[in-house]
Scaffold this active site. Structure first.
Site, PDB file in Angstrom:
ATOM      1  N   HIS A   1     -11.401   2.169  -5.893  1.00 41.83           N
ATOM      2  CA  HIS A   1     -10.685   3.150  -6.681  1.00 41.83           C
ATOM      3  C   HIS A   1     -11.075   4.579  -6.292  1.00 41.83           C
ATOM      4  O   HIS A   1     -10.226   5.451  -6.095  1.00 41.83           O
ATOM      5  CB  HIS A   1     -10.956   2.924  -8.169  1.00 41.83           C
ATOM      6  CG  HIS A   1     -10.504   4.069  -8.988  1.00 41.83           C
ATOM      7  ND1 HIS A   1      -9.182   4.263  -9.282  1.00 41.83           N
ATOM      8  CD2 HIS A   1     -11.175   5.122  -9.478  1.00 41.83           C
ATOM      9  CE1 HIS A   1      -9.065   5.381  -9.947  1.00 41.83           C
ATOM     10  NE2 HIS A   1     -10.259   5.918 -10.094  1.00 41.83           N
TER      11      HIS A   1
ATOM     12  N   ARG B   1       6.021  -3.501   3.401  1.00 46.54           N
ATOM     13  CA  ARG B   1       5.417  -4.820   3.121  1.00 46.54           C
ATOM     14  C   ARG B   1       5.904  -5.267   1.745  1.00 46.54           C
ATOM     15  O   ARG B   1       5.418  -4.784   0.732  1.00 46.54           O
ATOM     16  CB  ARG B   1       3.896  -4.717   3.099  1.00 46.54           C
ATOM     17  CG  ARG B   1       3.237  -4.519   4.453  1.00 46.54           C
ATOM     18  CD  ARG B   1       1.719  -4.538   4.281  1.00 46.54           C
ATOM     19  NE  ARG B   1       1.021  -4.717   5.545  1.00 46.54           N
ATOM     20  CZ  ARG B   1       0.473  -3.729   6.239  1.00 46.54           C
ATOM     21  NH1 ARG B   1       0.537  -2.485   5.798  1.00 46.54           N
ATOM     22  NH2 ARG B   1      -0.162  -3.980   7.378  1.00 46.54           N
TER      23      ARG B   1
ATOM     24  N   ARG C   1      10.265  -5.769   5.814  1.00 44.92           N
ATOM     25  CA  ARG C   1       9.758  -7.033   6.328  1.00 44.92           C
ATOM     26  C   ARG C   1       9.971  -8.105   5.275  1.00 44.92           C
ATOM     27  O   ARG C   1       9.613  -7.920   4.113  1.00 44.92           O
ATOM     28  CB  ARG C   1       8.271  -6.910   6.650  1.00 44.92           C
ATOM     29  CG  ARG C   1       7.679  -8.243   7.112  1.00 44.92           C
ATOM     30  CD  ARG C   1       6.278  -8.089   7.619  1.00 44.92           C
ATOM     31  NE  ARG C   1       5.315  -7.928   6.545  1.00 44.92           N
ATOM     32  CZ  ARG C   1       4.010  -7.747   6.747  1.00 44.92           C
ATOM     33  NH1 ARG C   1       3.552  -7.669   7.986  1.00 44.92           N
ATOM     34  NH2 ARG C   1       3.194  -7.626   5.742  1.00 44.92           N
TER      35      ARG C   1
ATOM     36  N   GLU D   1       3.439 -10.675  16.604  1.00 44.02           N
ATOM     37  CA  GLU D   1       2.034 -10.691  16.183  1.00 44.02           C
ATOM     38  C   GLU D   1       1.353 -12.011  16.529  1.00 44.02           C
ATOM     39  O   GLU D   1       0.200 -12.230  16.212  1.00 44.02           O
ATOM     40  CB  GLU D   1       1.913 -10.386  14.686  1.00 44.02           C
ATOM     41  CG  GLU D   1       2.813 -11.205  13.789  1.00 44.02           C
ATOM     42  CD  GLU D   1       2.765 -10.754  12.330  1.00 44.02           C
ATOM     43  OE1 GLU D   1       1.817 -10.075  11.914  1.00 44.02           O
ATOM     44  OE2 GLU D   1       3.714 -11.109  11.593  1.00 44.02           O
TER      45      GLU D   1
ATOM     46  N   ASN E   1      -2.549  -6.048  13.960  1.00 49.12           N
ATOM     47  CA  ASN E   1      -3.618  -6.578  13.095  1.00 49.12           C
ATOM     48  C   ASN E   1      -3.772  -8.072  13.338  1.00 49.12           C
ATOM     49  O   ASN E   1      -4.870  -8.583  13.488  1.00 49.12           O
ATOM     50  CB  ASN E   1      -3.303  -6.326  11.619  1.00 49.12           C
ATOM     51  CG  ASN E   1      -3.101  -4.857  11.328  1.00 49.12           C
ATOM     52  OD1 ASN E   1      -3.449  -4.018  12.147  1.00 49.12           O
ATOM     53  ND2 ASN E   1      -2.527  -4.550  10.181  1.00 49.12           N
ATOM     54  N   ASP E   2      -2.649  -8.768  13.361  1.00 55.71           N
ATOM     55  CA  ASP E   2      -2.698 -10.196  13.630  1.00 55.71           C
ATOM     56  C   ASP E   2      -2.733 -10.501  15.126  1.00 55.71           C
ATOM     57  O   ASP E   2      -3.441 -11.398  15.557  1.00 55.71           O
ATOM     58  CB  ASP E   2      -1.497 -10.904  12.981  1.00 55.71           C
ATOM     59  CG  ASP E   2      -1.739 -11.146  11.502  1.00 55.71           C
ATOM     60  OD1 ASP E   2      -2.839 -11.609  11.161  1.00 55.71           O
ATOM     61  OD2 ASP E   2      -0.852 -10.844  10.685  1.00 55.71           O
TER      62      ASP E   2
ATOM     63  N   ARG F   1      -9.842 -11.541  11.425  1.00 53.36           N
ATOM     64  CA  ARG F   1      -9.841 -10.111  11.095  1.00 53.36           C
ATOM     65  C   ARG F   1     -10.598  -9.802   9.805  1.00 53.36           C
ATOM     66  O   ARG F   1     -10.842  -8.648   9.483  1.00 53.36           O
ATOM     67  CB  ARG F   1      -8.398  -9.569  11.047  1.00 53.36           C
ATOM     68  CG  ARG F   1      -7.540 -10.143   9.944  1.00 53.36           C
ATOM     69  CD  ARG F   1      -6.064  -9.808  10.151  1.00 53.36           C
ATOM     70  NE  ARG F   1      -5.562  -8.864   9.173  1.00 53.36           N
ATOM     71  CZ  ARG F   1      -4.278  -8.622   8.931  1.00 53.36           C
ATOM     72  NH1 ARG F   1      -3.344  -9.230   9.650  1.00 53.36           N
ATOM     73  NH2 ARG F   1      -3.892  -7.760   8.038  1.00 53.36           N
TER      74      ARG F   1
ATOM     75  N   CYS G   1       3.465  -1.638  14.201  1.00 54.94           N
ATOM     76  CA  CYS G   1       3.160  -1.335  12.807  1.00 54.94           C
ATOM     77  C   CYS G   1       1.784  -1.811  12.385  1.00 54.94           C
ATOM     78  O   CYS G   1       1.418  -1.734  11.214  1.00 54.94           O
ATOM     79  CB  CYS G   1       4.236  -1.900  11.886  1.00 54.94           C
ATOM     80  SG  CYS G   1       4.422  -3.680  12.045  1.00 54.94           S
TER      81      CYS G   1
END
Ligand code: PEP
Ligand code: MG
Length: 574
Positions: free
Chosen positions: A188, A296, A332, A431, A454-455, A465, A502
């Site tokens: 936070h 997303r 997506r 990916e 990322n993937d 990851r 992305c």
């Protein structure tokens, strides 16, 4: 001291240490005849907490906007959650416990449940439950709430952790920076600091033991460093760094409306933003995003009891389409599975969830989920420029199947006379390494690619990851990754189509010259990174970028590429 760089910027100032009152919770059971009074005490603390939170929420709404104030709405909801409250009342009654002890026992169970979640974001929500619980305990024990509302001079706030209520009440004019012992990049405190543009370092273990009120401190939110009572040399060095950083920020601001093109204007690319909810559009536009490269949609499906319906999805997609005013928005389709679970979907326990029943695989299995989402997107496409992107595609057949459902959806809309964008582009995320290797085959089925690094990195290097023990292997500049990226871009260009990226790599200023030189057409990243990447692109000629890309492709290791980038950067700076 080293912590986590949570919000960028450099500040030199005086420490204001947030005091912590010792809280003693009596664990001894009470006499049976006291139980009624204890229950009454709990109800009073509850009423008091609600009215405190309402005041904080209204202040937050005025000063930080409705979406930032929402967190207090969530806190208030917890105080109205009959299951949660019922468990506490039950413990007071059946075990004759003091209200504060019953509360901490119940909260501990909830907190543990959240902390064990794999999703970083949900994990951090444990802090919200803790915040509400602290407030109740303090009310029950009549301990005063510390407040940052009456700060009178500019200070650096040092605390174990900052709760949402601390940050909402604080007098922002007086807060130069934060440094806390707890928290990670998605905590936070970190999120608030970034949105308030206050430099911050979090997760600085042992900080409170070392610092006194009034100490001189340096907070380096760029590197995640905190210096306590620095020597003259460090101070001098940081005064210079501070001036340089201020100049850099000024330059970034001036770039907002300029195109992302090389300085010889020979190559222009598109810089767009990744978003999770329609509310993120404002930040995207403020940072000069030319569109949305990845919406997303999972967040629409999370934190609820059942699948979202078509109309609810339509409202969200239409909001993004309208807010972006004709700029392209790539939606997506549902990418659930892996680390993201939906409790109401009855998903199988898997040995390797990242290689499992997820994303497009799940959607083709549960066709009605995809059909509903595609209908909502198509209906919203009449209100802007929407694009559709399928995640985790590994072969052409998956694209054909998904597109067949899309064709049926369009035919239905035609029959019903509902308007939609007939030129809507459809693409896939690349990916999975297999998809990158057969990019030449897959491009025949789609209008564009977007590389999900990322993937792609985790599958190419076989490095989880989420696993910090092997994170040293997670290397975007691994030659295997660069070759795959090049293969994908080239295949799309040969077919007269385009490729974006992305994954996080798209927002990495170190990788930007290489990606530019490889011919990447669109870079999609968190909004705050856009001006930084734009600055790198505008600092190069097209030939320079291509040369860097060629050298990187010829390099034998990621280290060699990093050395090369350093030399290039130095020679360009001179
Ligand atoms: C990716 O894999 O690079 C990506 C952008 O998707 P996510 O991080 O949501 O898996
Ligand atoms: Mg992915």
């Amino acid at each position: 001291m080293k912590g986590v760089a949570a919000s960028p910027g450099i500040v030199i100032g005086q420490a204001h240490v947030l005091k912590e009152y010792p809280i003693h919770i009596d664990q001894q059971p009470i006499a049976a005849e006291q139980v009624e009074a204890e229950l009454q005490k709990f109800e009073e603390a509850l009423v008091k907490a609600k009215s405190q939170l309402e005041i904080i929420r209204d202040k937050a709404k005025k000063e930080m906007g409705a979406d930032k104030a929402e967190i207090f709405g969530a806190h208030l909801m917890m105080l109205e959650d009959e299951v949660f409250l019922g468990e506490i009342r039950e413990k007071i009654k059946s075990e004759s416990l003091r209200a504060e002890y019953a509360l901490t026992l119940v909260v501990a169970a909830y907190t543990e449940m959240f902390q064990n979640m794999e999703d970083e974001y949900l994990k951090e929500r444990a802090a919200d439950i803790q915040d509400v619980s602290d407030r109740l305990v303090k009310n029950l024990l009549n301990i005063p709430m510390q407040s940052l509302a009456d700060l009178a001079e500019e200070v650096v706030i040092i605390a174990r952790d900052l709760t949402p209520s601390d940050t909402a009440q604080m007098n922002k004019e007086c807060v130069m920076a934060f440094a806390t012992e707890m928290g990670g990049r998605t905590s936070h405190t970190a999120i608030m600091a970034r949105s308030l543009e206050i430099p911050a370092v979090v997760g600085c273990v042992g900080l409170l033991a070392e610092v006194q009120n009034g100490d001189l401190v340096i907070v380096d939110g760029n590197k995640g460093l905190v210096f306590l009572n620095p020597d003259q040399d460090t101070l001098e060095q940081y005064r210079k760094a501070q001036e340089e950083y201020a100049r850099y920020i000024q330059e970034l601001k001036e770039l907002k409306d300029l195109p992302a093109e090389t300085n010889d204007q020979a190559r222009r690319v598109e810089l767009v933003a990744n978003i999770g909810t329609p509310k993120d559009c404002a930040g995207a536009l403020a940072n000069g995003a030319e569109g949305i490269g990845l919406y997303r949609t999972e967040f629409l499906y999370m934190d609820r009891a059942a699948l979202p319906g078509e109309d609810e999805q339509f409202v969200a997609y239409k909001a993004v389409a309208e807010e972006m005013k004709g700029r392209p928005v790539i939606i997506r389709t549902l990418d659930i599975g892996g680390d993201k679970k939906l409790p109401y979907l009855d998903m199988p326990e898997e040995m390797n969830p990242f290689l499992g029943w997820r994303a497009i695989r799940m959607c083709l299995d549960r066709e009605e989920i995809l059909r509903t989402q595609l209908r909502a997107i198509m209906r919203a496409s009449a209100y802007g420029t929407l694009r559709i992107m399928y995640p985790m595609v590994s072969n052409a057949d998956e694209i054909r199947k998904a597109n067949a459902i899309l064709a049926e959806v369009k035919a239905d809309l035609d029959r019903e006379g509902i308007p939609y964008d007939r030129n809507l582009q459809v693409g896939i995320m690349v990916e999975i390494p297999a998809a990158a290797v057969i990019a030449d085959l897959l491009i025949k089925e789609v209008d564009f690619f977007s590389i999900g690094t990322n993937d792609l990195i985790q599958y190419t290097i076989a490095v989880d990851r989420m696993n910090e023990h092997i994170s040293y292997l997670y290397e975007p500049l691994h030659p295997a990754v660069l070759r795959l990226v090049k293969n994908v871009i080239d295949a799309s260009h040969r077919a007269g189509k385009w490729t974006g990226m992305c994954g996080e790599m798209a927002g990495d200023v170190a990788a930007a010259p290489i990606l530019l030189g490889l011919g990447l057409d669109e870079f999609s990243m968190s909004a705050v990174s856009i001006p930084r990447v734009k600055k790198v692109i505008r600092g190069l000629t097209w030939a320079e970028a291509q040369e860097i890309a060629q050298k990187a492709l010829a390099a034998e290791s990621a280290e060699e590429i990093r050395r090369l980038l350093k030399t290039e950067e130095e020679s360009l700076a001179n």
